[in-house]
Design an enzyme around this catalytic site. Sequence first.
Site, PDB file in Angstrom:
ATOM      1  N   CYS A 119       0.823  -1.222   0.000  1.00  0.00           N
ATOM      2  CA  CYS A 119       0.000   0.000   0.000  1.00  0.00           C
ATOM      3  C   CYS A 119       0.852   1.266   0.000  1.00  0.00           C
ATOM      4  O   CYS A 119       0.600   2.206  -0.760  1.00  0.00           O
ATOM      5  CB  CYS A 119      -0.903   0.017   1.230  1.00  0.00           C
ATOM      6  SG  CYS A 119      -2.146  -1.272   1.277  1.00  0.00           S
ATOM      7  N   VAL A 172       0.494   4.197  -2.712  1.00  0.00           N
ATOM      8  CA  VAL A 172      -0.141   5.472  -2.361  1.00  0.00           C
ATOM      9  C   VAL A 172       0.748   6.644  -2.752  1.00  0.00           C
ATOM     10  O   VAL A 172       0.264   7.675  -3.237  1.00  0.00           O
ATOM     11  CB  VAL A 172      -0.476   5.509  -0.856  1.00  0.00           C
ATOM     12  CG1 VAL A 172      -0.845   6.918  -0.413  1.00  0.00           C
ATOM     13  CG2 VAL A 172      -1.620   4.554  -0.552  1.00  0.00           C
TER      14      VAL A 172
END
Length: 523
Positions: free
Chosen positions: A153, A157
């Site tokens: 993640c 991101v």
Amino acid sequence: MSQHVENIKPSYPLFRDDEYKASLKNKQDNYEERPAMETIDKTFAWTTTEEYQELNFQREALTVNPAKACQPLGAVLCALGFEKTMPYVHGSQGCVAYFRTYFNRHFKEPVSCVSDSMTEDAAVFGGQKNMFAGLENAKALYKPEVIAVSTTCMAEVIGDDLNAFIGNAKKGGHIEQDFPTPFAHTPSFVGSHTTGWDNMFEGILRYFTLNHMEDKEVGSNGKINLVPGFETYLGNFRVLRRMMDQMGVEYSLLSDPSEVLDTPADGSYRMYAGGTTQDEVKDAPNAIDTLCLQPWQLTKTQKYVKTVWNQPGTKIATPMGLAGTDEFLMKIGELTGKAIPDSLATERGRLVDMMTDSHAWLHGKKFALYGDADYLMGMTRFLLELGAEPTHVLCSHANKRWKKAMEKMASESPYGQNTTVHTSKDLWHFRSLMFTDKPDFMIGNSYGKFIQRDTAHKGKEFEVPLIRIGFPIFDRHHLHRMTTWGYEGAMYVLTTLVNAVLERLDEETRGMGTTDYNYDLIR
């Protein structure tokens, strides 16, 4: 509160000793601040009602225990299936620790995987420096022949570019220009573990074949490529090899972790063992065709096979159950011109005999099940073949087309008329269904044990026993060595199902002089 060396107890029954019970009660009374048991019981009872189920199925912003894992976990398993390949995750250390322990608990094996340990500074400035040091260290310390890079993640991101970072690492001399470093972007917040497997696999194919297609010719090597997808029953890889060998078919099994995840205890640690070789991957475009054995979960791979390798990419269902295995073997015979040998025909006959022996016990039994899309398609189809009745089939990460295909398959069987298919739902939804539309059994991974416990808490007559087939299986040993594919796998699944039915019957008829009218010895 110390144990005695001559009488060491595990947590159960240790925590049932008086001193531990007193300690736990003190903790509850003075620190937990929990509601009164009457309130807890009342709330629990409400969560078992149709009123609660209606509210439960309306929630949109909350997921409770999804029946899936995240993309990088699938990418790691895919990479483990290639010879001397080190899975490398561009992200935080905690994510990789999760992936490794998840597989450790399922396979009961050490799982090699490295991380470049992104922390707060990398989250602000990007993780390129982590990539430089990580690739250099991984190659020096663990001496892989391939490093397969995926993301978590954090990296996604902030928008880290793996292609650029790996290219810059090679330009900077951190690893050689020609060192194989396939990669895939695998954001954890979309898709699932099966998506991550597909992305990583397509990334490996792309790295080794995209720019090397000039001398490739479909069918020139006379082989069939088999792509298993995210598959954790190691016996399935072995049964595929056995069936192909019995048919005399030349084949390449693309991504096979069955050796590295099942190494012997003989005094030698193997960081790498078995797996698909680089040469097999490079030669794969020359095959007659590539069969994706979990087609609902291998969309990118199927597209690549058709558009880059120019192979037919023949669609075929997962080889589970009688009809699924029949179709698989007949398609192999059609593509290669090889006959199905007597040995496999005999094995098929044994499965039919087993189905005949057990049909009286499975006929009309109701099963609810959850898991991955292709597994559920194959398992549901086999249940229908057995005369069992699938009630609720739940896949957290399948699409609408899969749901329609499942509903069509169920509707074509007299045993699937009451089957309901659920997508984008989680195990808390599934729990509601086990109370309001109770089946005889549920089939799924280890997380279903909490649902079984909840149903039993309401009363023995409400209990829905769990049959453990799927991934992950944490609370039983060695099931990952079994097989669910081919006639052999169907025999194992059938044996598991019918003996669960018989065990449950025994459990319900043990009362001496009361219910033991059906506690017979011969069945």
